[in-house]
Enzyme design. Structure first.
Site, mmCIF file in Angstrom:
data_model
loop_
_atom_site.group_PDB
_atom_site.id
_atom_site.type_symbol
_atom_site.label_atom_id
_atom_site.label_comp_id
_atom_site.label_asym_id
_atom_site.label_seq_id
_atom_site.Cartn_x
_atom_site.Cartn_y
_atom_site.Cartn_z
ATOM 1 N N HIS A 311 39.700 38.071 39.947
ATOM 2 C CA HIS A 311 40.214 37.423 38.734
ATOM 3 C C HIS A 311 39.447 36.126 38.524
ATOM 4 O O HIS A 311 39.101 35.434 39.493
ATOM 5 C CB HIS A 311 41.706 37.109 38.891
ATOM 6 C CG HIS A 311 42.398 36.860 37.589
ATOM 7 N ND1 HIS A 311 42.357 35.630 36.981
ATOM 8 C CD2 HIS A 311 43.099 37.677 36.767
ATOM 9 C CE1 HIS A 311 43.030 35.705 35.838
ATOM 10 N NE2 HIS A 311 43.490 36.948 35.684
ATOM 11 N N ASP A 369 46.472 44.639 37.427
ATOM 12 C CA ASP A 369 46.110 46.015 37.061
ATOM 13 C C ASP A 369 46.052 46.966 38.247
ATOM 14 O O ASP A 369 45.872 48.170 38.055
ATOM 15 C CB ASP A 369 44.739 45.986 36.356
ATOM 16 C CG ASP A 369 44.829 45.230 35.052
ATOM 17 O OD1 ASP A 369 44.069 44.259 34.878
ATOM 18 O OD2 ASP A 369 45.701 45.568 34.240
HETATM 19 C C1 SDX Z 1 42.816 40.965 33.494
HETATM 20 O O1 SDX Z 1 41.637 36.313 32.271
HETATM 21 C C2 SDX Z 1 42.833 36.831 32.465
HETATM 22 O O2 SDX Z 1 43.801 36.168 32.644
HETATM 23 C C3 SDX Z 1 42.864 38.370 32.410
HETATM 24 C C4 SDX Z 1 44.198 39.015 32.759
HETATM 25 C C5 SDX Z 1 45.240 38.725 31.696
HETATM 26 O O3 SDX Z 1 46.447 38.847 32.021
HETATM 27 O O4 SDX Z 1 44.844 38.474 30.508
HETATM 28 O O5 SDX Z 1 44.642 38.554 34.009
HETATM 29 C C6 SDX Z 1 44.072 40.528 32.820
HETATM 30 O O6 SDX Z 1 41.830 41.160 32.814
HETATM 31 C C7 SDX Z 1 42.783 41.066 35.003
HETATM 32 C C8 SDX Z 1 41.353 41.425 35.538
HETATM 33 C C9 SDX Z 1 41.181 42.928 35.377
HETATM 34 N N1 SDX Z 1 39.785 43.330 35.664
HETATM 35 C C10 SDX Z 1 39.477 44.015 36.790
HETATM 36 O O7 SDX Z 1 40.284 44.295 37.683
HETATM 37 C C11 SDX Z 1 38.025 44.474 36.836
HETATM 38 C C12 SDX Z 1 37.447 44.202 38.229
HETATM 39 N N2 SDX Z 1 37.336 42.747 38.377
HETATM 40 C C13 SDX Z 1 36.051 42.139 38.094
HETATM 41 O O8 SDX Z 1 35.334 42.747 37.081
HETATM 42 C C14 SDX Z 1 36.106 40.616 38.064
HETATM 43 O O9 SDX Z 1 36.810 40.232 39.162
HETATM 44 C C15 SDX Z 1 36.676 39.912 36.849
HETATM 45 C C16 SDX Z 1 36.043 40.363 35.573
HETATM 46 C C17 SDX Z 1 38.151 40.131 36.754
HETATM 47 C C18 SDX Z 1 36.410 38.421 37.033
HETATM 48 O O10 SDX Z 1 35.038 38.226 36.923
HETATM 49 P P1 SDX Z 1 34.394 36.775 37.179
HETATM 50 O O11 SDX Z 1 35.416 35.722 37.276
HETATM 51 O O12 SDX Z 1 33.299 36.612 36.170
HETATM 52 O O13 SDX Z 1 33.837 36.893 38.632
HETATM 53 P P2 SDX Z 1 32.378 37.301 38.958
HETATM 54 O O14 SDX Z 1 32.028 38.535 38.204
HETATM 55 O O15 SDX Z 1 31.530 36.087 38.810
HETATM 56 O O16 SDX Z 1 32.503 37.696 40.506
HETATM 57 C C19 SDX Z 1 32.349 36.725 41.508
HETATM 58 C C20 SDX Z 1 31.811 37.501 42.694
HETATM 59 C C21 SDX Z 1 30.564 38.336 42.348
HETATM 60 O O17 SDX Z 1 29.825 38.491 43.552
HETATM 61 P P3 SDX Z 1 28.613 37.446 43.854
HETATM 62 O O18 SDX Z 1 27.702 37.467 42.603
HETATM 63 O O19 SDX Z 1 29.280 36.090 44.049
HETATM 64 O O20 SDX Z 1 27.934 37.971 45.086
HETATM 65 O O21 SDX Z 1 32.799 38.465 43.121
HETATM 66 C C22 SDX Z 1 32.284 39.773 42.936
HETATM 67 C C23 SDX Z 1 31.119 39.682 41.963
HETATM 68 O O22 SDX Z 1 30.189 40.737 42.198
HETATM 69 N N3 SDX Z 1 33.378 40.568 42.385
HETATM 70 C C24 SDX Z 1 33.682 41.811 42.756
HETATM 71 C C25 SDX Z 1 34.831 42.138 42.014
HETATM 72 N N4 SDX Z 1 35.173 41.117 41.222
HETATM 73 C C26 SDX Z 1 34.263 40.144 41.442
HETATM 74 N N5 SDX Z 1 33.102 42.661 43.634
HETATM 75 C C27 SDX Z 1 33.702 43.868 43.758
HETATM 76 N N6 SDX Z 1 34.806 44.272 43.100
HETATM 77 C C28 SDX Z 1 35.399 43.425 42.207
HETATM 78 N N7 SDX Z 1 36.492 43.810 41.545
#
Ligand code: SDX
Length: 434
Positions: A311, A369
């Site tokens: 998140h 989720d």
């Molecule tokens: C919702 O914003 C809100 O409040 C949203 C929400 C709401 O109520 O409105 O809470 C609802 O959208 C919840 C989130 C649902 N999405 C998912 O579950 C999809 C999977 N999650 C990721 O796509 C990700 O965690 C996000 C999109 C939720 C957050 O992305 P960020 O904050 O941009 O984080 P990032 O992509 O910069 O990740 C940081 C690191 C990265 O690795 P490094 O580059 O540091 O090596 O963490 C890794 C990412 O690759 N990472 C993951 C991951 N999420 C982040 N690696 C594997 N699996 C994951 N799920």
């Protein structure tokens, strides 16, 4: 909305020999902010913050998230207390009005919402234009936007009464539209709302009743649905809420703004993650295959991510996920599906991820989720409806935030700038000379 930021000194910003004095403000909870509105005038520079990881877009008094502690407040009330002790329409009243209602206020609000659940009969023909196999979120995006074509009498966003009637119509009609999107996709007749049922029970009946026999809504299901709506109601300035605010800042009508929010929510990184998380669990298929998928999630060359994990704000357990997990067990027990093969996969996946250094180091925890998909599947919803349910519940948050934006005396059209790295200024060359 009365602006309530508290001045807390200034920040000095020096760049290219120019210094800007920028006001610093404090809020009730959370980090102080540096007001950079005058930065360009004082230094000729813009700031750059793709994804808005360090940028507050507005002042708000609706919801507060402490990502470090994993807490979520709606008008100051913790989400776990609201989920356990309140109901969705009371939370709607709280989000929209700022205070919990008295018994009379709550009864009046529920009566108002109940008497706006029907939709224009011509609206039903609108669904006929979609293919039967259309994704329900495609139908929702189109249908909600089309409400602008039916309610001309409440589109003046500067009229407080128009804003109230539009808010009531959207909150009241979303379950009816969402149920119709479901019925249309499975080829069953539409079921009309009934005024003797509560908000969640009415929605479940519109989804699962058929003309051939009525559908008795189980209390445990109605309570679970209502609680799931509460958990999804609002969440600060997430992507879809920011979309609604930006659309609203141009003066667009509320139905068009909410349709824009629905479109944004559909993405798998946002509200589409509940559908993607269930699909992921089904693809993993067994506890034995979990390590293979954990490895894929950690592999930078593999676009796969653990859906339902991570998140932007929570760097701790999403408090909604805890309540959702509890609700998941209640629903599975109620439907006699506590042996759902996906549940042990989800529990084991969560356990492994929470111990794995890659996830621990990046503060990746289950979000709302992760367990919602298993719960909604057990309640009888097809996977494609999961994000529709999220949109149904989030409508009140979008409307409350839109209303707050309209009523903010500092409100103006949102118009970000950029850093341009395209071609330098050059003269046109006629085609005969190219
Ligand atoms: C919702 O914003 C809100 O409040 C949203 C929400 C709401 O109520 O409105 O809470 C609802 O959208 C919840 C989130 C649902 N999405 C998912 O579950 C999809 C999977 N999650 C990721 O796509 C990700 O965690 C996000 C999109 C939720 C957050 O992305 P960020 O904050 O941009 O984080 P990032 O992509 O910069 O990740 C940081 C690191 C990265 O690795 P490094 O580059 O540091 O090596 O963490 C890794 C990412 O690759 N990472 C993951 C991951 N999420 C982040 N690696 C594997 N699996 C994951 N799920």
């Amino acid at each position: 909305m009365e602006n309530k930021v508290k001045p807390n000194g200034t920040a000095t910003f020096t760049v290219a020999g120019k210094t800007a004095e920028l006001p610093v403000y404090s809020g009730t909870h959370g980090p102080d902010v540096v007001d950079i509105a005058s930065l360009n005038k004082q230094t000729g520079h813009f700031t750059l913050d793709p994804g808005f990881t360090s940028t507050a877009s507005c002042e708000s008094q609706i919801t507060f998230i402490d990502g470090g502690k994993g807490t979520l407040l709606h008008r100051g009330y913790p989400i776990d207390q609201l989920a356990e002790q309140s109901d969705f329409l009371e939370v709607c009243y709280l989000l929209l009005n700022g205070e919990l209602p008295s018994q009379t206020e709550l009864a009046d609000y529920k009566h108002t919402i109940t008497h706006h659940t029907m939709i224009h009969t011509q609206f039903d023909r609108f669904f006929e234009g979609f293919r039967r196999d259309a994704h329900p979120m495609a139908i929702m995006t189109g249908a909600v936007g089309a409400l602008s074509a039916f309610y001309h009498d409440s589109l003046d966003i500067n009229d407080p009464q128009h804003r109230i009637i539009s808010a009531n119509r959207l909150i009241a009609k979303m379950p009816t539209i969402a149920a119709r999107a479901h019925k249309y996709s499975i080829g069953q007749p539409f079921i009309s709302p009934r005024n003797d049922l509560g908000y969640a029970a009415n929605f479940l009946r519109m989804c699962f009743a058929v003309p051939a026999e009525d559908y008795e809504v189980q209390d445990v299901m109605a309570r679970a649905m209502d609680r799931i709506f509460i958990l999804h109601a609002d969440h600060e300035q997430n992507a879809s809420t920011s979309t609604v605010r930006l659309a609203g800042s141009s003066g667009a009508n509320p139905f068009a703004c909410i349709a824009a929010g629905i479109a944004c929510l559909w993405g798998p990184s946002h509200g589409g993650a509940n559908e993607a998380a269930l699909t992921m669990l089904q693809e993993i298929g067994s506890v034995e295959r979990i390590p293979e998928y954990i490895a894929k999630a950690k592999d930078k060359d593999d676009p796969f991510r653990l859906m339902g994990f991570g998140h932007r704000v929570y760097k701790n357990y999403d408090p909604r996920a805890k309540v959702m997990q509890k609700t998941c067990h209640e629903v599975l027990d109620a439907v006699g599906a506590s042996n759902d093969p996906l549940l042990p996969i989800a529990i084991e996946l969560e356990k492994i991820a929470l111990e794995d250094e890659y996830f621990v180091k990046r503060n990746l925890y289950p979000n709302i989720d992760f367990y919602s998909g298993i719960t909604l599947k057990a309640m009888g919803f097809p996977t494609e409806m999961f994000t529709v349910l999220f949109a149904l519940a989030r409508t009140v948050g979008w409307v409350a935030q839109w209303q707050e934006m309209i009523e903010d005396p500092t409100q103006r059209i949102g118009r970000p700038r950029q850093i341009y790295t395209g071609a330098a200024n050059r003269d046109y060359v006629p085609v005969s000379k190219r």
